[in-house]
Design an enzyme around this catalytic site. Structure first.
Site, mmCIF file in Angstrom:
data_model
loop_
_atom_site.group_PDB
_atom_site.id
_atom_site.type_symbol
_atom_site.label_atom_id
_atom_site.label_comp_id
_atom_site.label_asym_id
_atom_site.label_seq_id
_atom_site.Cartn_x
_atom_site.Cartn_y
_atom_site.Cartn_z
ATOM 1 N N ARG A 50 0.890 -1.318 -0.147
ATOM 2 C CA ARG A 50 0.020 -0.118 -0.123
ATOM 3 C C ARG A 50 0.632 1.259 0.017
ATOM 4 N NH1 ARG A 50 -1.325 1.699 4.528
ATOM 5 N NH2 ARG A 50 -1.945 -0.121 5.515
ATOM 6 N N TYR A 102 -18.146 16.872 -13.210
ATOM 7 C CA TYR A 102 -18.352 15.528 -13.288
ATOM 8 C C TYR A 102 -19.345 15.044 -12.019
ATOM 9 C CZ TYR A 102 -17.573 10.486 -13.207
ATOM 10 O OH TYR A 102 -17.919 9.095 -13.207
ATOM 11 N N ASP A 174 -9.147 18.820 -13.183
ATOM 12 C CA ASP A 174 -9.468 17.556 -13.735
ATOM 13 C C ASP A 174 -9.098 17.573 -15.050
ATOM 14 O OD1 ASP A 174 -10.831 15.327 -14.803
ATOM 15 O OD2 ASP A 174 -12.196 15.280 -13.381
ATOM 16 N N LYS A 199 -10.201 6.793 -18.590
ATOM 17 C CA LYS A 199 -10.874 7.216 -20.078
ATOM 18 C C LYS A 199 -9.632 7.183 -20.883
ATOM 19 C CE LYS A 199 -14.476 7.658 -17.311
ATOM 20 N NZ LYS A 199 -14.771 8.993 -16.877
#
Ligand SMILES: *Cc1c(COP(=O)(O)O)cnc(C)c1O
Length: 393
Positions: A50, A102, A174, A199
């Site tokens: 992690r 978004y 973004d 994306k």
């Protein structure tokens, strides 16, 4: 090491071009969750996955280089990247945020952050006066998304960044729609760039991932602390998939943008189309800003059909694009914002923002644009025919 290369070459010839131990031309996928420590007092570079995993780190290095930041971070989704970055804020802080942000970010800000005492004001970020009016003494963050979804409004990143500096506030951008191939927010003054790597960056509709890149090393250290604390890290296999997708980002985007431009012109000239939203068109209200701050208008456009019946017949008859949520893939994706990305928004507010019941969004893929135009043209002809019959009946 390779900063003199153009972006296109840089995608392939970066610091992880070869695996130093074997010479492999693809970054090895390291699945280990823990790492043996040979010294009781001083641990090696990796201890627990992690906190650090070499495959994830390779992706983080690459995206940091591409966005021209100091450090990159990979998360289990775009929303994990965005939400973790929001944790840089504290109770009583205020966020000025673009109103057509978004949907997932809208939900995070309006339904989660408020419970922690972090307030917000939604503004039309294309209107600098409105942005100035929204600023409060406790404004700590300006949150930008440009071009926005689905009406492709363009925010002046440099102007917002200058305003933010005057108020000692951070700027997050973004950059999902344009990617560093066509827009570099850090170079324009932003502090953190965020991505849904689901994306364009990965590009093949086969992985969910998020990325963040920070400019200032001190801020990067704070984000690293949060990435490790919250723990929404990207797995090694998915990190590898994003790196694989990245190699072809330039050619994919170049081709899709060329096709998007052709399609925008086609739709603009078609009598059944009310309006086309595409920042690559000269009649786009922020065309000049887009020209200045980005390489292109991108590969996503929206178009409003004459009415909902025509839109419905069109969608029923169109054959090539998948009809789905998401964007930025090798295949063209057609979406219906009213029922998909913006379903949660009250109708009145939605329509007021241009997201009508006849608006469709198209993410242009790698099909031959002439095939797409033929498909759309046929579907529009069918829509016209059946609608005439409907009118008479
Ligand atoms: C998809 C998307 C997100 C969210 O990313 P996920 O990977 O789905 O969590 C954020 N911003 C934009 C602009 C997006 O398109």
């Amino acid at each position: 090491m390779s900063n003199h290369y153009t972006f296109q070459t840089h995608l392939l010839h970066n610091q992880h071009k070869l695996d130093p131990t074997t010479g492999a031309v693809s970054v090895p996928v390291q699945h280990a969750s823990t790492f043996h420590q040979s010294d009781i007092d001083s641990f090696g570079r990796y201890d627990y996955a992690r906190s650090g995993n070499p495959t994830r780190e390779a992706l983080e290095d690459i995206i940091a280089e591409l966005e021209e930041g100091t450090r990159g971070f990979a998360f289990s989704s775009g929303m994990a990247a965005i939400s973790t970055a929001f944790m840089l804020l504290s109770q009583n802080d205020h966020v000025v945020i673009t109103e057509d942000v978004y949907g997932g970010t809208f939900r995070m800000v309006s339904q989660v952050l408020v419970r922690f005492g972090i307030s917000h004001t939604f503004v039309d970020m294309t209107d600098l006066e409105a942005v100035k009016k929204a600023i409060r003494p406790n404004t700590k963050l300006f949150y930008v998304e440009t071009p926005s979804n689905p009406t492709l409004k363009v925010t002046d990143i440099k102007a917002i960044s200058e305003l933010a500096k005057e108020h000692d506030a951070l700027v997050f951008v973004d950059n999902t729609f344009l990617t560093p191939a066509h827009q570099k927010p850090l170079a324009l003054g932003a502090d953190i760039v965020l991505h849904s790597a689901t994306k364009f960056l990965s590009g093949h509709s086969d992985v969910v991932a998020g990325l963040a890149v920070v400019k200032d090393p001190e801020l990067a250290q704070k984000l690293y602390f949060l990435q490790n604390s919250f723990g929404a890290v990207l797995g090694p296999q998915d990190s590898w998939l994003v790196m694989r997708g990245l190699k072809t980002l330039h050619v994919r985007l170049e081709q899709s943008v060329k096709s998007a431009m052709k399609l925008a012109n086609f739709f603009q000239d078609h009598p059944l189309i009310n309006q086309v939203y595409y920042p690559g068109l000269e009649n786009h209200p922020q065309f000049d800003i887009q020209q200045r701050q980005a390489e292109s208008g991108g590969a996503v456009l929206s178009f409003d059909l004459l009415n909902e019946d025509i839109m419905r017949t069109f969608v029923k008859n169109v054959k090539i694009p998948v009809f789905a949520v998401s964007l930025g893939a090798v295949e063209s994706i057609l979406s219906y914002p009213a029922k998909m990305s913006h379903a949660a928004m009250p109708e009145e507010e939605r329509v007021q923002r241009g997201i009508t019941n006849s608006l469709l969004r198209l993410s242009v893929g790698l099909e031959n644009p002439d095939d797409l135009i033929k498909d759309f043209s046929d579907a529009l002809d069918e829509a016209k025919r059946s609608n005439l019959i409907y009118d008479r009946g």
